[in-house]
Write an enzyme that holds these catalytic residues in place. Sequence first.
Site, PDB file in Angstrom:
ATOM      1  N   CYS A  92     -10.887  -2.736  16.903  1.00 39.46           N
ATOM      2  CA  CYS A  92     -11.498  -1.409  16.737  1.00 39.46           C
ATOM      3  C   CYS A  92     -12.702  -1.195  17.635  1.00 39.46           C
ATOM      4  O   CYS A  92     -13.228  -0.084  17.721  1.00 39.46           O
ATOM      5  CB  CYS A  92     -11.876  -1.191  15.281  1.00 39.46           C
ATOM      6  SG  CYS A  92     -10.426  -1.303  14.230  1.00 39.46           S
ATOM      7  N   HIS A 386      -9.511   7.415  12.358  1.00 39.89           N
ATOM      8  CA  HIS A 386      -9.865   6.237  13.152  1.00 39.89           C
ATOM      9  C   HIS A 386      -8.704   5.790  14.033  1.00 39.89           C
ATOM     10  O   HIS A 386      -7.950   4.882  13.677  1.00 39.89           O
ATOM     11  CB  HIS A 386     -10.281   5.123  12.167  1.00 39.89           C
ATOM     12  CG  HIS A 386     -10.490   3.786  12.812  1.00 39.89           C
ATOM     13  ND1 HIS A 386     -11.102   3.635  14.045  1.00 39.89           N
ATOM     14  CD2 HIS A 386     -10.191   2.534  12.380  1.00 39.89           C
ATOM     15  CE1 HIS A 386     -11.146   2.342  14.336  1.00 39.89           C
ATOM     16  NE2 HIS A 386     -10.588   1.664  13.351  1.00 39.89           N
ATOM     17  N   CYS A 416     -17.206  -2.420  13.339  1.00 44.77           N
ATOM     18  CA  CYS A 416     -16.611  -3.695  12.925  1.00 44.77           C
ATOM     19  C   CYS A 416     -15.201  -3.762  13.498  1.00 44.77           C
ATOM     20  O   CYS A 416     -14.594  -2.726  13.777  1.00 44.77           O
ATOM     21  CB  CYS A 416     -16.576  -3.799  11.408  1.00 44.77           C
ATOM     22  SG  CYS A 416     -15.628  -2.469  10.653  1.00 44.77           S
TER      23      CYS A 416
HETATM   24  C1  LIG Z   1      -5.161   3.472   2.608  1.00 39.04           C
HETATM   25  C2  LIG Z   1      -3.811   3.854   3.219  1.00 39.04           C
HETATM   26  C3  LIG Z   1      -2.761   2.779   2.889  1.00 39.04           C
HETATM   27  C4  LIG Z   1      -3.391   5.194   2.580  1.00 39.04           C
HETATM   28  O1  LIG Z   1      -2.254   5.642   3.221  1.00 39.04           O
HETATM   29  P1  LIG Z   1      -1.384   6.822   2.614  1.00 39.04           P
HETATM   30  O2  LIG Z   1      -0.875   6.444   1.271  1.00 39.04           O
HETATM   31  O3  LIG Z   1      -0.403   7.222   3.659  1.00 39.04           O
HETATM   32  O4  LIG Z   1      -2.476   7.936   2.446  1.00 39.04           O
HETATM   33  P2  LIG Z   1      -2.285   9.459   2.094  1.00 39.04           P
HETATM   34  O5  LIG Z   1      -3.034  10.268   3.087  1.00 39.04           O
HETATM   35  O6  LIG Z   1      -0.841   9.805   1.891  1.00 39.04           O
HETATM   36  O7  LIG Z   1      -3.064   9.593   0.733  1.00 39.04           O
HETATM   37  C5  LIG Z   1      -2.519   9.124  -0.488  1.00 39.04           C
HETATM   38  C6  LIG Z   1      -2.870  10.148  -1.563  1.00 39.04           C
HETATM   39  O8  LIG Z   1      -4.284  10.212  -1.678  1.00 39.04           O
HETATM   40  C7  LIG Z   1      -4.718  11.537  -1.558  1.00 39.04           C
HETATM   41  N1  LIG Z   1      -6.032  11.552  -0.911  1.00 39.04           N
HETATM   42  C8  LIG Z   1      -6.389  10.862   0.210  1.00 39.04           C
HETATM   43  N2  LIG Z   1      -7.669  11.125   0.487  1.00 39.04           N
HETATM   44  C9  LIG Z   1      -8.133  11.964  -0.459  1.00 39.04           C
HETATM   45  C10 LIG Z   1      -9.380  12.592  -0.684  1.00 39.04           C
HETATM   46  N3  LIG Z   1     -10.426  12.383   0.113  1.00 39.04           N
HETATM   47  N4  LIG Z   1      -9.522  13.397  -1.751  1.00 39.04           N
HETATM   48  C11 LIG Z   1      -8.467  13.615  -2.572  1.00 39.04           C
HETATM   49  N5  LIG Z   1      -7.250  13.051  -2.404  1.00 39.04           N
HETATM   50  C12 LIG Z   1      -7.093  12.238  -1.345  1.00 39.04           C
HETATM   51  C13 LIG Z   1      -3.653  12.194  -0.701  1.00 39.04           C
HETATM   52  O9  LIG Z   1      -3.623  13.595  -0.880  1.00 39.04           O
HETATM   53  C14 LIG Z   1      -2.402  11.551  -1.214  1.00 39.04           C
HETATM   54  O10 LIG Z   1      -2.028  12.179  -2.412  1.00 39.04           O
HETATM   55  P3  LIG Z   1      -0.477  12.452  -2.745  1.00 39.04           P
HETATM   56  O11 LIG Z   1       0.147  11.090  -2.830  1.00 39.04           O
HETATM   57  O12 LIG Z   1      -0.535  13.200  -4.017  1.00 39.04           O
HETATM   58  O13 LIG Z   1       0.055  13.223  -1.577  1.00 39.04           O
HETATM   59  C15 LIG Z   1      -3.888   3.997   4.770  1.00 39.04           C
HETATM   60  O14 LIG Z   1      -4.688   5.104   5.088  1.00 39.04           O
HETATM   61  C16 LIG Z   1      -4.456   2.746   5.380  1.00 39.04           C
HETATM   62  O15 LIG Z   1      -3.749   1.765   5.548  1.00 39.04           O
HETATM   63  N6  LIG Z   1      -5.745   2.792   5.735  1.00 39.04           N
HETATM   64  C17 LIG Z   1      -6.454   1.614   6.250  1.00 39.04           C
HETATM   65  C18 LIG Z   1      -6.190   1.466   7.686  1.00 39.04           C
HETATM   66  C19 LIG Z   1      -6.807   0.232   8.183  1.00 39.04           C
HETATM   67  O16 LIG Z   1      -6.661  -0.853   7.654  1.00 39.04           O
HETATM   68  N7  LIG Z   1      -7.506   0.410   9.266  1.00 39.04           N
HETATM   69  C20 LIG Z   1      -8.173  -0.671   9.901  1.00 39.04           C
HETATM   70  C21 LIG Z   1      -9.594  -0.551   9.589  1.00 39.04           C
HETATM   71  S1  LIG Z   1     -10.540  -0.897  10.996  1.00 39.04           S
END
Ligand SMILES: CC(C)(COP(=O)(O)OP(=O)(O)OC[C@H]1O[C@@H](n2cnc3c(N)ncnc32)[C@H](O)[C@@H]1OP(=O)(O)O)[C@@H](O)C(=O)NCCC(=O)NCCS
Length: 430
Positions: A92, A386, A416
């Site tokens: 990252c 990101h 990070c």
């Molecule tokens: C966490 C993670 C698994 C979620 O993925 P996802 O399930 O596709 O996420 P979604 O956007 O579909 O959100 C899931 C649910 O949460 C809800 N949601 C997400 N953010 C929200 C918010 N801020 N407020 C309200 N609801 C929220 C979505 O609307 C969705 O609801 P639904 O299932 O009713 O449609 C994914 O974003 C991830 O892997 N992130 C980490 C990435 C990572 O490791 N990066 C490296 C870091 S450097």
Amino acid sequence: MWQYTPRVAVIRGLRTPFAKSGTVYARLSALDLGKLVVAELIERSGIEPKTVQELVFGNVIPSVKAPNIAREIVLGTGLPRSIPGYTVSKACASSNQAITNAADLIFRGYADTVVAGGAESLSDVPILFSKNFSEVLVGASKQKSLGGKLGQFSKVKLKDLAPDTPAIAESSTGLTMGESAEKMAKENGISREAQDKFALQSHLRAAQATASGRFKEEVMTVVVPPAYENIVEMDNLVRADTTLEALAKLRPVFDRKFGTITAGNASPLTDGAAAVLLMSEEKAKEYGIKPLGFIKSWAFAATDPADQLLQGPVFALPTALDRAKITLKDIGVIEMHEAFAAQVLSNIQWIGSKKIAQEKLGRSEAIGEIDPEKINPTGGSIALGHPFGATGARIITSVCNELQRTSQQYGLVTVCAAGGMGVAMVLERE
Ligand SMILES: CC(C)(COP(=O)(O)OP(=O)(O)OC[C@H]1O[C@@H](n2cnc3c(N)ncnc32)[C@H](O)[C@@H]1OP(=O)(O)O)[C@@H](O)C(=O)NCCC(=O)NCCS
């Protein structure tokens, strides 16, 4: 003491709007996004393209067809073909690495004008075949007759056809980023409420910054190729309407039973690109350009991924401050990359801890206090998204713009990165 002279100026920075992967840029590659941002950055800066002497780009999940995205951007944007380009990968922190490499070229006097940045498409990750199926494909390609080729495929079992997708997991620990962040939340006692509160702040600030037009200078409009029918003017992950109640309802993703990390307080999988134009201070003066800011110092560092994976910035920060000959108190604007709210709050906790300073950093006193409410004034990666290779360039641009807006002198960027790595960079306004 190590000191950067001549100074390296950030002339301007630009990014595409960031988008949830699989949405508006679903059919674009990191290369497509990189080309769009570099072409527009050069156009907006008004410089002669031929004055660019190198293009350095960060990318974490490279295309197998065009792994050197930097050179492909040169060739694909109509830039003079005499401009070389190379690609760097530091998880990252990749675009931070690209930008510091570019700054090194300028510092050495090897170049005076360089474009650096990064791009990522998590909509376009390479899907691999299983080992068995790959062997069959290679075997078939070696056969001369059609029968021989087809014969190879008789070895394929149904399970060999399942795609092998890349995971965001640490090779040394086997834990995903999310699992590592859960470990940090537990070990540092970062509550779900604190994480959700921080995530809410990220969204509300990003929404406010978008509505007030603060991103106009740093976010371009993308008319999505190849049909050029869809126009993307802003990030599509920011939720102006999110609330603590809505965040509290989301289920933990990485430790379903006891975890605290949800889709709401983690950075989402994102597509986007960002780039900056760097020049030596002298060259900028010669052209009569007022730089957005200057790169004062930086440090990269790493810690054991099996300890707390995303604490790298804590190890980099004191060195970057020492190199700039300032302390945390001198910093007016802080942008911390938000991989997870739990990681930001853990970084802040360790930065303020005398015990950590003594046990892990070999220093007698804590690095300093950071108020979570004082960082990321225009929101962060949780709300904006990101795209791994692009985030560093996004926040360096944001810090420079914020320094200009607030007339503060010093800004800090921390990111990070996988592998236990981290970077801290000090920017100055004038
Ligand atoms: C966490 C993670 C698994 C979620 O993925 P996802 O399930 O596709 O996420 P979604 O956007 O579909 O959100 C899931 C649910 O949460 C809800 N949601 C997400 N953010 C929200 C918010 N801020 N407020 C309200 N609801 C929220 C979505 O609307 C969705 O609801 P639904 O299932 O009713 O449609 C994914 O974003 C991830 O892997 N992130 C980490 C990435 C990572 O490791 N990066 C490296 C870091 S450097």
